[in-house]
Structure formats: structure tokens, C-alpha cells
Design an enzyme around this catalytic site. Structure first.
Site, short mmCIF file in Angstrom:
data_model
loop_
_atom_site.label_atom_id
_atom_site.label_comp_id
_atom_site.label_asym_id
_atom_site.label_seq_id
_atom_site.Cartn_x
_atom_site.Cartn_y
_atom_site.Cartn_z
N GLY A 1 0.80 -1.08 0.06
CA GLY A 1 0.07 -0.25 -0.16
C GLY A 1 0.90 1.22 0.03
O GLY A 1 1.89 1.22 0.31
N GLN B 1 3.06 10.14 1.18
CA GLN B 1 4.45 9.41 1.48
C GLN B 1 5.48 9.83 0.22
O GLN B 1 6.47 9.48 0.26
CB GLN B 1 4.20 7.83 1.35
CG GLN B 1 3.61 7.11 2.84
CD GLN B 1 3.38 5.84 2.77
OE1 GLN B 1 2.48 5.28 2.24
NE2 GLN B 1 4.33 4.99 3.49
N CYS C 1 5.96 -0.15 7.66
CA CYS C 1 5.79 0.97 6.77
C CYS C 1 6.84 1.51 6.08
O CYS C 1 8.00 1.45 6.28
CB CYS C 1 5.11 2.31 7.62
SG CYS C 1 4.85 3.59 6.78
N LEU C 2 6.60 1.90 4.63
CA LEU C 2 7.72 2.07 3.70
C LEU C 2 8.32 3.45 4.13
O LEU C 2 9.42 3.73 3.79
CB LEU C 2 7.26 2.25 2.49
CG LEU C 2 6.79 1.16 2.04
CD1 LEU C 2 6.04 1.27 0.46
CD2 LEU C 2 7.79 -0.03 1.64
N HIS D 1 -4.39 1.53 7.64
CA HIS D 1 -2.87 1.92 7.80
C HIS D 1 -2.88 3.40 6.79
O HIS D 1 -2.35 4.24 7.05
CB HIS D 1 -1.93 0.73 7.36
CG HIS D 1 -0.54 1.32 7.26
ND1 HIS D 1 0.23 0.85 8.25
CD2 HIS D 1 0.16 1.89 6.32
CE1 HIS D 1 1.59 1.27 7.95
NE2 HIS D 1 1.42 1.98 6.85
N GLU D 2 -3.35 3.03 5.58
CA GLU D 2 -3.11 4.11 4.55
C GLU D 2 -4.08 5.35 4.92
O GLU D 2 -3.59 6.37 4.90
CB GLU D 2 -3.68 3.62 3.11
CG GLU D 2 -2.90 2.12 2.70
CD GLU D 2 -1.29 2.32 2.86
OE1 GLU D 2 -0.61 3.44 2.83
OE2 GLU D 2 -0.80 1.31 2.90
N HIS E 1 -2.37 7.47 7.10
CA HIS E 1 -1.50 8.37 6.64
C HIS E 1 -1.87 9.59 5.96
O HIS E 1 -1.46 10.69 6.21
CB HIS E 1 -0.80 7.77 5.42
CG HIS E 1 0.29 6.76 5.61
ND1 HIS E 1 1.55 7.09 6.30
CD2 HIS E 1 0.52 5.55 5.31
CE1 HIS E 1 2.48 6.36 6.52
NE2 HIS E 1 1.93 5.17 5.93
O1 GNR Z 1 3.96 -2.53 2.79
C1 GNR Z 1 3.18 -2.42 3.68
N1 GNR Z 1 3.02 -3.55 4.48
C2 GNR Z 1 1.99 -3.68 5.38
C3 GNR Z 1 2.08 -4.58 6.41
C4 GNR Z 1 1.24 -4.64 7.27
C5 GNR Z 1 0.46 -3.52 7.57
C6 GNR Z 1 0.34 -2.47 6.70
C7 GNR Z 1 1.32 -2.47 5.57
S1 GNR Z 1 1.28 -1.08 4.63
C8 GNR Z 1 3.15 -0.99 4.04
C9 GNR Z 1 3.24 -0.04 3.11
C10 GNR Z 1 3.20 1.33 3.68
O2 GNR Z 1 3.88 1.78 4.42
N2 GNR Z 1 1.88 1.94 3.26
O3 GNR Z 1 1.57 3.00 4.02
NI NI Z 2 2.78 3.22 5.88
#
Ligand code: GNR
Ligand code: NI
Length: 172
Positions: A47, A52, A95-96, A137-138, A141
Site C-alpha cells: 500500500g 509518502q 511502513c515504507l 494504515h493508509e 497516513h
Molecule cells: O508494505 C506495507 N506492508 C504492510 C504490512 C502490514 C500492515 C500495513 C502495511 S502497509 C505497508 C506499506 C506502507 O507503508 N503503506 O503506507
Molecule cells: Ni505506511
């Protein structure tokens, strides 16, 4: 399509911004989604939110397809969670924007989300499992929230400190 660079800690200034709704889904929106998708696949991640890559618009992409599987990208604009389950579930999140750090996070196990799709049409989907976790999670952000905000302050401060130190040492 253009590969963009992903903003990471300790650079919180941009990551903490609250993103603005898009007025309409147009060609510029679709180009941005395509850049986000390419950047996400390259990372790789499942995601990515526009903030980001430094764009404060309420846009995200998600693709849970595993390597070797056919891509199934979901393009989302202006998402709203319209319902979340009482039942919670734990997932080890990453999270990236917080490279190489993983921690368990508890969130609602199921959600319903209203959003605009790639054609600008209003849609509503129900998600559970990893998709529900990833969408939450997204969407976080888009409100300047990181998954480390859902863990203990002790752990969060430790992570922030680690990234500040790495930057001082020139390792980021
Ligand atoms: O790549 C991602 N893996 C992930 C694993 C578990 C819960 C959420 C994520 S999102 C993350 C990519 C990211 O940072 N998206 O904002
Ligand atoms: Ni993230």
C-alpha cells in the site's frame, strides 16, 4: 510513469500533514496514482498513500497480490470508513516510511470504506484481514498518523530516536 522517492523518518514534517480531499478524479489524479503504484511495487510494499511521496492529497493505492500473481491494484480517492467492527485483530505492521521496523498493531478486524474509484465513481467495499488492516494504515497516513502512533510511547520514542541518530550519522 515515474518512480518517486518515499519520505521516511525522521522527516516527520510532511508525514504529519493532513491531506486534502481531491476535488475530482481527473487525468492528473490517475497519473499520480500510476506513479504511486510503480513506487509501491518497486519498494516493494502492499500500500502507499500520496503523502509518502510528498503529495498532500487524499489518495492511496493498495495491491495485496503476491509476487508472481497477477496485479490487482485498488485505486482510492477520498476514502471514508463508514463502519468498523467491534471485533479487533492484531497484525504485524511495517511502513515504507519507517524502514525495517515491524510491530504488532491492534485495529478493527473488518471495515466498510466509501471512496471514489479510478473513474471517479463512488464505491463502497467491505474489507477484512490484511486488506482491512492495510486500508486503515493508509487512511491513517492521510490524517498524518503513523502505525507507531498505535504502539506504546516507549517503543515509539525508541524508534524515533533510532531514526534521528541514523540521520545524524549520515546513514539515511
Ligand atoms: O508494505 C506495507 N506492508 C504492510 C504490512 C502490514 C500492515 C500495513 C502495511 S502497509 C505497508 C506499506 C506502507 O507503508 N503503506 O503506507
Ligand atoms: Ni505506511
Amino acid at each position: 510513469m515515474t518512480l518517486r522517492s518515499i519520505i521516511t523518518l525522521p522527516d516527520e514534517k510532511i508525514l504529519r500533514e493532513v491531506s486534502k480531499p481531491v476535488g475530482a478524479v481527473d487525468n492528473a489524479t490517475r497519473r499520480l496514482w500510476d506513479d504511486m503504484l510503480e513506487t509501491m511495487y518497486e519498494a516493494p510494499g502492499i500500500g502507499l498513500a500520496a503523502i509518502q511521496i510528498g503529495v498532500p492529497q487524499r489518495l492511496l493505492v493498495v495491491d495485496l497480490a503476491k509476487e508472481g500473481e497477477e496485479a490487482k491494484p485498488l485505486f482510492v480517492a477520498n476514502p471514508e470508513i463508514t463502519w468498523s467492527s467491534e471485533q479487533q485483530s492484531d497484525y504485524e505492521e511495517g511502513c515504507l516510511s519507517i524502514p525495517d521496523y515491524y510491530e504488532m498493531v491492534t485495529r478493527p478486524a473488518e471495515i466498510r470504506m466509501r471512496y471514489l474509484d479510478r473513474q471517479g465513481e463512488a464505491k463502497e467495499i467491505e474489507a477484512q484481514g490484511l486488506l482491512a488492516t492495510c486500508l486503515q494504515h493508509e487512511i491513517d497516513h492521510l490524517d498524518g498518523i503513523l502505525f507507531i502512533d498505535h504502539i506504546s510511547k516507549l517503543k515509539r520514542d525508541r524508534v524515533l530516536k533510532k531514526f534521528m541518530k541514523a540521520q545524524k550519522l549520515g546513514k539515511l
